[in-house]
Write a protein that holds these residues in place. Structure first.
Motif, PDB file in Angstrom:
ATOM      1  N   ASN A   1     -67.148 -43.295  61.829  1.00  0.00           N
ATOM      2  CA  ASN A   1     -66.355 -44.140  60.934  1.00  0.00           C
ATOM      3  C   ASN A   1     -65.056 -44.556  61.625  1.00  0.00           C
ATOM      4  O   ASN A   1     -64.728 -44.087  62.721  1.00  0.00           O
ATOM      5  N   ALA A   2     -64.319 -45.436  60.936  1.00  0.00           N
ATOM      6  CA  ALA A   2     -63.157 -46.056  61.569  1.00  0.00           C
ATOM      7  C   ALA A   2     -62.045 -45.048  61.855  1.00  0.00           C
ATOM      8  O   ALA A   2     -61.431 -45.081  62.925  1.00  0.00           O
TER       9      ALA A   2
ATOM     10  N   ASN B   1     -63.673 -54.868  62.450  1.00  0.00           N
ATOM     11  CA  ASN B   1     -62.325 -55.296  62.055  1.00  0.00           C
ATOM     12  C   ASN B   1     -61.491 -54.138  61.515  1.00  0.00           C
ATOM     13  O   ASN B   1     -60.285 -54.067  61.753  1.00  0.00           O
ATOM     14  N   ILE B   2     -62.140 -53.251  60.762  1.00  0.00           N
ATOM     15  CA  ILE B   2     -61.404 -52.097  60.224  1.00  0.00           C
ATOM     16  C   ILE B   2     -60.929 -51.207  61.376  1.00  0.00           C
ATOM     17  O   ILE B   2     -59.773 -50.769  61.404  1.00  0.00           O
TER      18      ILE B   2
ATOM     19  N   LEU C   1     -77.244 -53.947  63.915  1.00  0.00           N
ATOM     20  CA  LEU C   1     -78.680 -54.199  63.889  1.00  0.00           C
ATOM     21  C   LEU C   1     -79.383 -53.381  64.958  1.00  0.00           C
ATOM     22  O   LEU C   1     -78.860 -53.220  66.063  1.00  0.00           O
ATOM     23  N   THR C   2     -80.572 -52.906  64.629  1.00  0.00           N
ATOM     24  CA  THR C   2     -81.337 -52.153  65.633  1.00  0.00           C
ATOM     25  C   THR C   2     -81.650 -53.021  66.842  1.00  0.00           C
ATOM     26  O   THR C   2     -81.731 -52.520  67.955  1.00  0.00           O
ATOM     27  N   VAL C   3     -81.827 -54.311  66.592  1.00  0.00           N
ATOM     28  CA  VAL C   3     -82.202 -55.186  67.704  1.00  0.00           C
ATOM     29  C   VAL C   3     -81.016 -55.599  68.567  1.00  0.00           C
ATOM     30  O   VAL C   3     -81.215 -56.244  69.599  1.00  0.00           O
TER      31      VAL C   3
ATOM     32  N   LEU D   1     -76.697 -52.854  77.856  1.00  0.00           N
ATOM     33  CA  LEU D   1     -76.561 -53.947  78.828  1.00  0.00           C
ATOM     34  C   LEU D   1     -75.096 -54.154  79.208  1.00  0.00           C
ATOM     35  O   LEU D   1     -74.776 -54.462  80.365  1.00  0.00           O
TER      36      LEU D   1
ATOM     37  N   ASP E   1     -69.039 -57.989  61.377  1.00  0.00           N
ATOM     38  CA  ASP E   1     -67.742 -57.642  61.968  1.00  0.00           C
ATOM     39  C   ASP E   1     -66.782 -56.870  61.081  1.00  0.00           C
ATOM     40  O   ASP E   1     -65.701 -56.519  61.531  1.00  0.00           O
ATOM     41  N   ILE E   2     -67.154 -56.545  59.846  1.00  0.00           N
ATOM     42  CA  ILE E   2     -66.138 -55.922  59.007  1.00  0.00           C
ATOM     43  C   ILE E   2     -65.813 -54.506  59.490  1.00  0.00           C
ATOM     44  O   ILE E   2     -64.654 -54.097  59.495  1.00  0.00           O
TER      45      ILE E   2
ATOM     46  N   GLY F   1     -75.560 -61.059  70.009  1.00  0.00           N
ATOM     47  CA  GLY F   1     -76.639 -61.211  69.038  1.00  0.00           C
ATOM     48  C   GLY F   1     -76.309 -60.700  67.654  1.00  0.00           C
ATOM     49  O   GLY F   1     -77.090 -60.859  66.726  1.00  0.00           O
TER      50      GLY F   1
ATOM     51  N   ASP G   1     -70.771 -61.329  68.480  1.00  0.00           N
ATOM     52  CA  ASP G   1     -71.723 -61.963  69.396  1.00  0.00           C
ATOM     53  C   ASP G   1     -71.136 -62.045  70.816  1.00  0.00           C
ATOM     54  O   ASP G   1     -71.205 -63.082  71.468  1.00  0.00           O
TER      55      ASP G   1
ATOM     56  N   PRO H   1     -79.470 -52.544  71.918  1.00  0.00           N
ATOM     57  CA  PRO H   1     -79.674 -52.573  73.376  1.00  0.00           C
ATOM     58  C   PRO H   1     -78.585 -53.341  74.130  1.00  0.00           C
ATOM     59  O   PRO H   1     -78.375 -53.096  75.319  1.00  0.00           O
ATOM     60  N   ALA H   2     -77.904 -54.249  73.456  1.00  0.00           N
ATOM     61  CA  ALA H   2     -76.827 -54.992  74.128  1.00  0.00           C
ATOM     62  C   ALA H   2     -75.675 -54.068  74.517  1.00  0.00           C
ATOM     63  O   ALA H   2     -74.896 -54.390  75.429  1.00  0.00           O
TER      64      ALA H   2
ATOM     65  N   LEU I   1     -73.638 -60.559  64.386  1.00  0.00           N
ATOM     66  CA  LEU I   1     -72.532 -61.292  63.770  1.00  0.00           C
ATOM     67  C   LEU I   1     -71.734 -60.444  62.783  1.00  0.00           C
ATOM     68  O   LEU I   1     -70.808 -60.927  62.147  1.00  0.00           O
TER      69      LEU I   1
END
Lengths: 213, 463
Positions: A197-198, A106-107, A149-151, A158, A102-103, A98, A125, A154-155, A100
């Motif tokens: 952080n990375a 990616n770092i 994202l806060t939404v 899961l 990715d930066i 859910g 995703d 939860p994933a 998207l």
């Protein structure tokens, strides 16, 4: 003892071309591949990490150093494999279902690669099922999950639950990160670690591996 | 011939002088929604709100809808209590709500119902901005003009327009697949390629279609875009000491060109709140803009808390979760913050003090960060003039970068802007990189083919 000052400086300066020529020169001079990694390349990346921590380096310097290191490793890996030596710790990384963004992921991936880890980037995703399938197939030591994202947080839970259900949870360490994620949340969902952080993520991976050894 | 070749380029400034570049007013005010006119002398709050941690699933959908019902009711309750002169609600769809266009449309209709009821009961001028997520970048390389995600995005825009959106916007991401790695590696030529070649082509293509959707849905305004995925990413990474501040500031200025492409295709504003490049677009087009600053600290850091308000027409909080605070839920609380920010700006304007307040807001931030230094009214006009003096997005992007670099350099030389040794090293690298860029776009494209050619889909950019 440092085996190649030229290689050390090439990595420190993020000069991929010089890193390759310095690696080839060191091998031609009879330096053992594993010695070159452990006594020159790893200390160089440690110094790069220190410079980043002390705000002397930004991410571009860090990643260019990682790219130089990766290039040099590309020469050494076949030699290590041929001699039956192992060096790779495998990490699977992805942004959860859910989400998207990715930066940041990616770092982290690039910095882990630059530190000598084998990184399998599942992208964005990524469903819990995809994480499980990747763990089954690729047998990593570490799974890293990102969410912005806060939404989509939860994933992460899961995915950990899916790893448990598949009987894979004890085989991997699970790290999480991303803007809304906290240490408390990591503990709540049963992750093994959280990084703000990375650079800290790389340190966390190393410390988890050390504690598991 | 590509879309990029057919764009009607801006060649002059709609707002040519500093004294005219001021909050609350613009040459082309926008009437929209339920009795709201933006840019005609009054700054209005634009409230943006989102869900607390919750999975968006069919099983949780009733709970998701209940959150939006609650947020809309509470925001409007506080807005009425504070007698705001008007309000915009922004609904930024979450990815799952764009993936399932019916979900986004359902929330749109809920929010519009609340606005209509409030307008009928209290006479509050209001509008609903709806911003679907740009979900086109799911494949590697992303297919920006074809495929299922692109179709779902257009379905989402269409259904939201039908469901009651007054303004459609988007934070488009064309070119980001190259910009992200170029930014991470500090590769200036790659950044310019992404911002000046790829992104304007995609923004133009996308907005020509959004404008058509709005034209087919009476009363729906094609709002505008944001370089959030580009310049705000750079700004946030700079804040975390991951990137140089000077690089992020130059990226900000250059990003205005790709956002301007939406207006050149028929967008009418207001630009998105997170588009800190908005003042440049306002100066060039004369259209209203939304901005965010100190009252968006619920969502993210910025060094632009006050200066961001200097030229705004809507004043936003960016995004806040529906969580409980002492005086109410956070969206309601941030409505109050925005209402008071706007009251002060509007009161100053009604007493003839708008220019003074604008200049105080500017002066309080201007030289404390490179990002703020390129956002003053004077800097905005310098960058805008540099853009309209060039004839292609590529050259405009370089010109904007050069203007930002010159502004920062002048600030350093005047000892107003203080840079660390590391920042100064990067400053010199940026100057050298600007000097090395080829005059012709095609030369740059060819030179970067090996490095970036595999990251983007050429037909997606008409190439």
């Amino acid at each position: 003892m440092m085996q190649s000052k030229d290689l050390y400086e090439a990595i420190l300066n993020g000069n991929a071309k010089k890193a390759l020529t310095a690696t080839e020169a060191a091998l031609a001079a009879g330096v053992a591949p594993m010695d070159l990694i452990q006594e020159t390349m790893v200390p160089a990346m440690d110094e790069v990490g220190r410079l980043f921590e002390s705000e002397e380096y930004f991410v571009p310097e860090l990643l260019l150093a990682g790219r130089a290191m990766k290039g040099a490793l590309g020469i050494l890996k076949p030699l290590l494999t041929a001699s039956g030596q192992k060096m790779a710790v495998r990490v699977i990384i992805g942004t959860v279902k859910g989400d998207l963004h990715d930066i940041g992921k990616n770092i982290v991936a690039s910095m882990l690669e630059g530190s000598g880890f084998e990184v399998i980037d599942l992208g964005t995703d990524v469903s819990p099922e995809s994480f499980v399938a990747a763990v089954e197939e690729r047998k990593p030591h570490i799974v890293c999950m990102s969410a912005l994202l806060t939404v989509t947080m939860p994933a992460m839970r899961l995915t950990i639950d899916a790893l448990k259900a598949a009987g894979l949870r004890t085989q991997v360490k699970v790290l999480i990160g991303g803007a809304p994620v906290t240490m408390q949340y990591a503990q709540e969902i049963g992750a093994d670690g959280y990084s703000e952080n990375a650079n800290a993520a790389v340190g966390l991976v190393k410390s988890l591996l050390a504690s598991a050894a | 011939m590509t879309i990029a070749d057919t764009i009607q380029r801006s060649t002059t400034l709609a707002i040519p002088t500093e004294d005219q570049l001021i909050y609350g007013v613009c040459p082309h005010p926008l009437s929209c929604g339920l009795g709201l006119t933006i840019g005609a002398g009054t700054v209005f709050p634009e409230v943006n709100f989102t869900l607390p941690p919750i999975s968006i699933l069919e099983s949780t959908w009733p709970e998701v809808k209940a959150h939006y019902e609650e947020m809309a009711a509470q925001i409007l309750r506080r807005a009425v209590a504070l007698a705001v002169p008007g309000i915009v609600l922004e609904f930024e769809l979450l990815p799952a709500m764009t993936e399932q266009p019916e979900w986004g449309a359902e929330i749109t209709s809920i929010l519009k119902r609340h606005l209509v009821a409030c307008h009928e009961k209290h006479g509050l001028p209001c509008a609903l901005r709806v911003t679907p997520t740009d979900i086109r970048d799911q494949l590697k390389p992303p297919l920006m003009r074809t495929g299922e995600p692109t179709q779902r995005l257009f379905d989402s825009l269409e259904l939201c327009a039908q469901a009651g959106a007054d303004i459609l916007s988007i934070e488009s991401v064309g070119g980001k697949e190259v910009h992200d790695p170029a930014l991470m590696y500090g590769d200036f030529s790659g950044i310019v390629f992404a911002l000046g070649v790829l992104a304007p082509r995609d923004t133009a293509w996308l907005w020509s279609r959004i404008v058509s959707i709005c034209a087919a849905n009476k009363g729906v305004i094609p709002g505008a875009d944001s370089a959030c995925g580009f310049a705000n990413t750079a700004m946030q990474l700079a804040h975390q000491k991951m990137l140089p501040e000077v690089l992020a500031a130059v990226v900000r200025a250059m990003s205005a060109v790709r956002s301007l492409a939406a207006f050149e295709q028929g967008a009418l504003g207001p630009s998105k709140d997170c588009a800190y490049e908005g003042p440049v677009m306002k100066a060039i087009t004369g259209m209203p803009i939304s901005m965010e600053g100190k009252s968006a600290s619920c969502a993210h850091f910025s060094p632009l808390g006050n200066i961001a308000a200097a030229m705004c027409d809507l004043w936003s909080n960016e995004s806040v979760q529906n969580v409980r605070l002492l005086s109410g839920n956070a969206p309601e609380v941030f409505t109050e913050l925005l209402a008071y920010d706007c009251r002060l700006m509007n009161a100053a304007a009604s007493h003839g003090g708008a220019l003074d307040l604008r200049d105080w807001m500017t002066a309080s931030d201007e030289w404390l960060s490179p990002q703020a230094a390129v956002l003053s009214p004077a800097a905005t006009l310098r960058i805008a003039k540099a853009i309209v003096a060039e004839d292609t997005p590529y050259r405009q992007t370089i010109a904007a970068g050069r203007a930002a670099y010159d502004l920062l350099k002048e600030g350093v030389e005047a000892e107003k802007l203080h840079l660390s040794r590391k920042e100064q090293q990067w400053f010199a690298r940026i100057e050298a990189s600007l000097d090395e860029l080829p005059a012709e776009e095609a030369v740059l494209v060819d030179s970067l083919e090996e490095q970036y050619g595999g990251l983007y889909d050429k037909p997606s950019y008409g190439m």
